[in-house]
Write a protein that holds these residues in place. Structure first.
Motif, PDB file in Angstrom:
ATOM      1  N   THR A 150      38.546  40.011  42.159  1.00 51.36           N
ATOM      2  CA  THR A 150      37.897  38.726  42.409  1.00 51.36           C
ATOM      3  C   THR A 150      36.622  38.926  43.218  1.00 51.36           C
ATOM      4  OG1 THR A 150      39.229  38.352  44.406  1.00 51.36           O
ATOM      5  CG2 THR A 150      40.061  37.441  42.328  1.00 51.36           C
ATOM      6  N   ASP A 174      38.246  31.370  44.734  1.00 55.07           N
ATOM      7  CA  ASP A 174      38.814  30.020  44.752  1.00 55.07           C
ATOM      8  C   ASP A 174      38.004  29.088  45.659  1.00 55.07           C
ATOM      9  OD1 ASP A 174      40.796  30.752  42.998  1.00 55.07           O
ATOM     10  OD2 ASP A 174      42.273  31.156  44.564  1.00 55.07           O
ATOM     11  N   ASP A 177      35.806  25.744  44.663  1.00 49.48           N
ATOM     12  CA  ASP A 177      36.074  24.465  45.319  1.00 49.48           C
ATOM     13  C   ASP A 177      34.857  23.936  46.069  1.00 49.48           C
ATOM     14  OD1 ASP A 177      38.655  24.291  44.387  1.00 49.48           O
ATOM     15  OD2 ASP A 177      39.570  25.168  46.177  1.00 49.48           O
TER      16      ASP A 177
END
Length: 355
Positions: A314, A329, A333
């Motif tokens: 990631t 993530d 967001d």
């Protein structure tokens, strides 16, 4: 830099005094102008005063160390404070360089953002939807208002293209660095065998044009109406409410079908067209028209501004500044401030790399 900062602080104090004068308070135009200037100067002055405080602590600790401190424990404490004040001074200096960057005259404007699927088919359209969500969440975190102006949805919930407005003080200053090709590497929802795919999405950020920015001759427009298609409620396909504007001199085409009335769609389409034409006028290079139209005949892999990697590890990396984070993530967001500050910091140092 210090001379410039002293001038800024002096001007800030002058404005503060002027805003207390009855003649200025009663002159609405002058009062509004001074308040706007003060708003722009305030973060610079606050940061400069923070710098002076840290610099004073640094100088005081250095003087004590140069003179010598007899007590070992006290000497150790002074050394710690010296290092802390030194680090603070260096950090604030970098932040001041960013704040002193020349302001774009469009920084306070609202923006229109266009996201278009590029290479990668349905997966690209799905990621366009992910980026729309990311920008919407970032806008919400800053107190901005977003509204979809036009969208071409796919059957799986993605977007071949989507245009939306972001309204709020300083919206353009926050989003202007997002224009370019965004590349994603992940296992898409459309992949049943778990294979990693790579696709691209293009983003264009346009400052909202005002009536005073330029004149739009309606004789140059071709206005078509048609029935809306896709999700949207019972009104869809019953009336010719969707609007297509074609600017004949440039060939720019704008569609809007998200609103219930033809008049609303026409107004939204006109706003998008004006923003694109204003961008052309600002750039003053007609060879940029294809970019502004969102046309992407061939997306070069080496020209993306940012990569989003979900598999096999990631990472989100901006290729202009080399800033990266492993918290994908959080970025999805709407956590974009790190990328924006890294871009400003690199610009202040003249270190930006071509994407």
């Amino acid at each position: 830099m210090l001379d410039k900062l002293n001038e800024v602080e002096k001007r800030f104090e002058e404005i503060n005094a002027l805003l207390c004068e009855p003649d200025v308070v009663s002159d609405q135009e002058q009062y509004t102008k001074l308040m706007k200037e003060m708003k722009h100067l305030t973060p610079v002055v606050e940061k400069f005063r923070e710098y002076k405080k840290a610099q004073a602590e640094f100088d005081e600790c250095r003087a004590m160390l140069d003179e010598g401190v007899a007590d070992p424990d006290f000497a150790e404490m002074v050394k710690e404070e010296f290092e802390q004040s030194k680090a603070s001074t260096e950090r604030i200096t970098e932040e001041l360089k960013v704040l002193l960057l020349p302001r774009d005259p469009n920084d306070d404007k609202n923006v229109i953002i266009e996201i278009r699927g590029g290479a990668g088919g349905e997966e690209s359209a799905l990621f366009a939807g992910v980026l729309f969500r990311m920008y919407s969440m970032y806008a919400e975190s800053k107190g901005f208002k977003t509204e979809i102006m036009g969208a071409n949805e796919t059957g799986l919930g993605g977007y071949k293209e989507i245009s939306f407005s972001v309204e709020g003080d300083g919206a353009y200053s926050r989003f202007k660095f997002e224009s370019g090709v965004h590349r994603v590497q992940r296992v898409p929802e459309t992949e049943s065998q778990g294979r990693i795919h790579t696709s691209t999405v293009t983003v264009a950020v346009l400052p909202e044009a005002e009536e005073v920015d330029f004149e739009l001759n309606e004789k140059d427009l071709q206005i078509d109406t048609f029935r809306s298609s896709g999700a949207g409620g019972q009104h869809i396909n019953k009336t010719s409410s969707a609007v297509r504007l074609i600017h004949k001199p440039t060939g720019i085409v704008v569609n809007c079908q998200t609103q219930r009335s033809q008049f609303q769609n026409r107004d939204y389409a006109m706003e998008m067209l004006k923003a694109k034409l204003y961008q052309i006028a600002k750039q003053q290079h007609m060879d940029k028209i294809d970019d502004i139209k969102g046309v992407q005949n061939e997306i070069a892999w080496g020209h993306q501004i940012r990569s989003y990697v979900f598999m096999p590890y990631t990472m989100v990396k901006d290729h202009r500044t080399n800033y990266e984070t492993g918290n994908v993530d959080a970025v999805m967001d709407g956590d974009l401030d790190g990328f924006i500050f890294a871009y400003l910091k690199a610009a202040s140092r003249g270190e930006l790399q071509d994407a």
